[in-house]
Design a protein around this motif. Sequence first.
Motif, mmCIF file in Angstrom:
data_model
loop_
_atom_site.group_PDB
_atom_site.id
_atom_site.type_symbol
_atom_site.label_atom_id
_atom_site.label_comp_id
_atom_site.label_asym_id
_atom_site.label_seq_id
_atom_site.Cartn_x
_atom_site.Cartn_y
_atom_site.Cartn_z
ATOM 1 N N SER A 12 38.049 51.777 41.524
ATOM 2 C CA SER A 12 36.631 51.951 41.844
ATOM 3 C C SER A 12 35.791 52.180 40.590
ATOM 4 O O SER A 12 34.587 51.946 40.588
ATOM 5 C CB SER A 12 36.435 53.110 42.825
ATOM 6 O OG SER A 12 36.792 54.341 42.215
ATOM 7 N N ALA A 44 34.853 45.982 45.298
ATOM 8 C CA ALA A 44 35.658 47.005 45.968
ATOM 9 C C ALA A 44 36.919 46.430 46.616
ATOM 10 O O ALA A 44 37.881 47.151 46.837
ATOM 11 C CB ALA A 44 34.807 47.703 47.037
ATOM 12 N N ASP A 45 36.904 45.138 46.917
ATOM 13 C CA ASP A 45 38.014 44.529 47.651
ATOM 14 C C ASP A 45 38.604 43.354 46.875
ATOM 15 O O ASP A 45 37.915 42.706 46.079
ATOM 16 C CB ASP A 45 37.534 44.020 49.016
ATOM 17 C CG ASP A 45 36.962 45.128 49.866
ATOM 18 O OD1 ASP A 45 37.627 46.178 50.014
ATOM 19 O OD2 ASP A 45 35.834 44.955 50.379
ATOM 20 N N ASP A 46 39.885 43.060 47.160
ATOM 21 C CA ASP A 46 40.529 41.897 46.543
ATOM 22 C C ASP A 46 39.735 40.620 46.822
ATOM 23 O O ASP A 46 39.654 39.733 45.972
ATOM 24 C CB ASP A 46 41.957 41.730 47.056
ATOM 25 C CG ASP A 46 42.904 42.794 46.521
ATOM 26 O OD1 ASP A 46 42.549 43.478 45.543
ATOM 27 O OD2 ASP A 46 43.995 42.933 47.087
ATOM 28 N N ASP A 101 36.732 40.092 46.806
ATOM 29 C CA ASP A 101 35.629 39.911 45.869
ATOM 30 C C ASP A 101 36.031 39.039 44.687
ATOM 31 O O ASP A 101 35.167 38.522 43.971
ATOM 32 C CB ASP A 101 35.133 41.258 45.347
ATOM 33 C CG ASP A 101 34.559 42.130 46.457
ATOM 34 O OD1 ASP A 101 33.996 41.572 47.427
ATOM 35 O OD2 ASP A 101 34.675 43.356 46.356
#
Length: 132
Positions: free
Chosen positions: A114, A120-122, A124
Amino acid sequence: VEKKPLELLSDKKATMIDPVECDAWINERVGNNDLFEQKGHWSTLYVETDVVSFHIEYRRSDWVNPKCDFQSLDAWMTKVDGKMEKVEWNGILGETKEKVYDATTGQQILSDRSKLLRGADDADYEVDGPFG
């Protein structure tokens, strides 16, 4: 003409650390047709080019008796030519090109996603082809 993974490996076996052992391993993969079926073990790849070298670790869950189906791919650059340092990098590589430090403690951040990455996520960082 696009080559299959085992053809690419066979073409490069002369440049491998142990060409004889690699040739036997490649032939075993061809015979078993199981290049991407690691049965829960890690596979390590070293990719070296004139401008950059990568260390890649791949692991897949045990496909014979999967308790938890997963795949894991870790990769990092081990060497970067000076020419590459001067160009803009994007994605995870761009976001981690420079060291990041905690504003409060001054300590280098090595593992807090973070704080290291904008996404925040794979998902992305997923791409739909070799160029983005």
